[in-house]
Design an enzyme around this catalytic site. Structure first.
Site, mmCIF file in Angstrom:
data_model
loop_
_atom_site.group_PDB
_atom_site.id
_atom_site.type_symbol
_atom_site.label_atom_id
_atom_site.label_comp_id
_atom_site.label_asym_id
_atom_site.label_seq_id
_atom_site.Cartn_x
_atom_site.Cartn_y
_atom_site.Cartn_z
ATOM 1 N N LYS A 1 12.279 -26.404 58.499
ATOM 2 C CA LYS A 1 13.136 -27.213 57.624
ATOM 3 C C LYS A 1 14.478 -26.495 57.480
ATOM 4 O O LYS A 1 14.698 -25.718 56.547
ATOM 5 C CB LYS A 1 12.433 -27.428 56.281
ATOM 6 C CG LYS A 1 12.971 -28.609 55.507
ATOM 7 C CD LYS A 1 12.038 -28.989 54.379
ATOM 8 C CE LYS A 1 12.741 -29.833 53.335
ATOM 9 N NZ LYS A 1 13.266 -31.115 53.809
HETATM 10 N N1 PMP Z 1 10.730 -35.501 57.599
HETATM 11 C C1 PMP Z 1 11.918 -34.997 57.221
HETATM 12 C C2 PMP Z 1 13.042 -34.964 58.209
HETATM 13 C C3 PMP Z 1 12.094 -34.524 55.907
HETATM 14 O O1 PMP Z 1 13.272 -34.035 55.520
HETATM 15 C C4 PMP Z 1 11.027 -34.602 54.997
HETATM 16 C C5 PMP Z 1 11.212 -34.106 53.594
HETATM 17 N N2 PMP Z 1 10.949 -32.734 53.489
HETATM 18 C C6 PMP Z 1 9.802 -35.127 55.437
HETATM 19 C C7 PMP Z 1 9.695 -35.567 56.750
HETATM 20 C C8 PMP Z 1 8.612 -35.201 54.525
HETATM 21 O O2 PMP Z 1 8.121 -33.900 54.297
HETATM 22 P P1 PMP Z 1 7.392 -33.515 52.927
HETATM 23 O O3 PMP Z 1 6.309 -34.480 52.743
HETATM 24 O O4 PMP Z 1 6.908 -32.125 53.174
HETATM 25 O O5 PMP Z 1 8.415 -33.594 51.860
#
Ligand code: PMP
Length: 309
Positions: free
Chosen positions: A161
Site C-alpha cells: 500500500k
Molecule cells: N484496493 C485498493 C486500491 C485500496 O486502496 C483499498 C483500500 N485500502 C482496498 C483495495 C481495500 O483494502 P482494505 O479492505 O484493506 O481497506
C-alpha cells in the site's frame, strides 16, 4: 486546522505526540517528490465495550510488509505503534474513527535513491463516516469502467500500500466523478477486472461469489478477506482466485465493493447498465448485514478481529 478532520488536536510523529498544526515535514521530503511512502487505513468502531479497532493486527502486518519492497526500515515496533494509536483514540475521546498510519522516506538528499533519508512514521486518527455517500450502503452506487488501467505487479508491487500508487486511483476516481459517477472500476493490464480505486470488488452469480485473485493486480484487501470468511461461514462458495472479464460485470446478478472506507457497498449500475435488478441484491444485503452486525458487535462472533482500546 482544516475543518475536514473534526474535533482532534494531536498527531503522533516519530515517537512524539505533537499538536495537530505542528505535524510538519520539510518540502524536500523524499516521499513527497517520489511517492516513497507506505500507509494504512483502519477503522475503529464504536461498540458496547468501547472503541474497537477492526483487524488491527492484519493492518500492522500489511504496514510492515508494504515497507519491504522499498527497503524501508520502520523503526518502531508493533507494540509502540499500537500504544501510540490507542493513546490517540483515548486522549481525544474518539469512539469511532479512521486511523491513518504512514511511513515515508524523509528529508536528507533528493536523489531518486533514498540514500540516508530517514524513515519517518506518523499516525493520525479522526472521526469519519461513510465513504461513498449516505445512501450508497442501502441503494448502491453507479460506477464507470475507467479508461485508466491498473499497473501490473511487475511494474510496481500491487500488494504494497504505497503512497505513489494512488495517482492511479485518483485519476480513475476523478475521471468517474467528472462523468457523473460515484466511483470507478479499474481493469488490469490484460483488460480484466482488477478493483476499485480504493476498494476490492465481488461479483455474485447463481448464489456463488467471485473476486479477482491476487495476481490480477489488486491490493490484498483486509475487508476482502473478511468478506470471504463471512460468506463462507454463511455457506456460500467463494471463488477468491477469479479472473473476471469486463463483459461479466454487466451480466452479474450482483456486484459490490469492499474496503475499510467503503465497507460493503452495493454497485447498482456499471456504465449506466443496471446490474441484476438495479438495486442492492439479496446476497449483498445478507453479507452487508452480517458485516455490520460484526463490526458494531451485535454478535459475539469473530471477537478475535477486534482490539478494544
Ligand atoms: N484496493 C485498493 C486500491 C485500496 O486502496 C483499498 C483500500 N485500502 C482496498 C483495495 C481495500 O483494502 P482494505 O479492505 O484493506 O481497506
Amino acid at each position: 486546522m482544516s475543518d475536514a478532520f473534526g474535533d482532534v488536536d494531536t498527531i503522533w510523529m516519530d515517537g512524539e505526540f505533537v499538536d495537530w498544526d505542528d505535524a510538519q515535514i520539510h518540502v524536500l521530503t523524499h516521499g513527497l517528490h517520489y511517492g516513497t511512502g507506505i500507509f494504512e487505513g483502519v477503522r475503529c468502531y464504536d461498540t458496547e465495550n468501547g472503541p474497537a479497532i477492526f483487524r488491527w493486527e492484519e493492518h500492522l502486518d500489511r504496514f510492515y510488509e508494504s515497507a519491504k519492497p522499498y527497503d524501508m526500515e520502520i523503526g518502531f515496533s508493533r507494540e509502540e505503534l499500537t500504544e501510540a494509536t490507542e493513546t490517540l483514540i483515548r486522549e481525544q475521546n474518539l469512539d469511532s474513527c479512521y486511523i491513518r498510519p504512514i511511513a515515508f522516506y524523509g528529508y536528507d538528499s533528493l536523489g531518486v535513491s533514498p540514500g540516508d533519508c530517514p524513515t519517518e512514521v506518523a499516525i493520525a486518527c479522526w472521526p469519519w463516516g461513510t465513504y461513498l455517500g449516505e445512501d450508497a450502503l442501502e441503494n448502491g452506487v453507479e460506477v464507470m469502467v475507467s479508461s485508466w488501467r491498473k499497473h501490473a505487479s511487475s511494474q510496481i508491487p500491487t500488494n504494497a500500500k504505497t503512497t505513489g500508487l494512488y495517482v492511479n486511483s485518483m485519476l480513475a476516481g476523478e475521471e468517474a466523478r467528472r462523468n457523473g459517477f460515484v466511483e470507478a472500476i479499474v481493469l488490469n493490464k490484460e483488460g480484466d477486472v482488477a478493483e476499485g480505486p480504493g476498494e476490492n470488488l465481488f461479483l455474485v452469480r447463481d448464489d456463488e461469489l467471485y473476486t479477482p485473485g491476487l495476481s490480477e493486480s489488486i491490493l490484498d484487501g483486509i475487508t476482502r478477506q473478511t468478506v470471504i470468511d463471512i460468506a463462507e461461514d454463511l455457506g456460500y462458495t467463494v471463488h477468491d482466485d477469479a479472473t473476471i472479464s469486463r463483459g461479466e460485470l454487466n451480466t452479474a446478478d450482483e456486484l459490490f465493493f469492499t474496503g475499510t472506507a467503503a465497507e460493503v457497498t452495493p454497485i447498482r449500475k456499471v456504465d449506466n447498465v443496471e446490474i441484476g435488478s438495479g438495486t442492492r441484491g439479496p446476497v449483498t444485503e445478507e453479507i452487508q448485514q452480517e458485516f455490520f452486525d460484526i463490526v458494531e458487535r451485535r454478535t459475539d462472533k469473530y471477537d478475535e478481529w477486534f482490539d478494544y482500546v
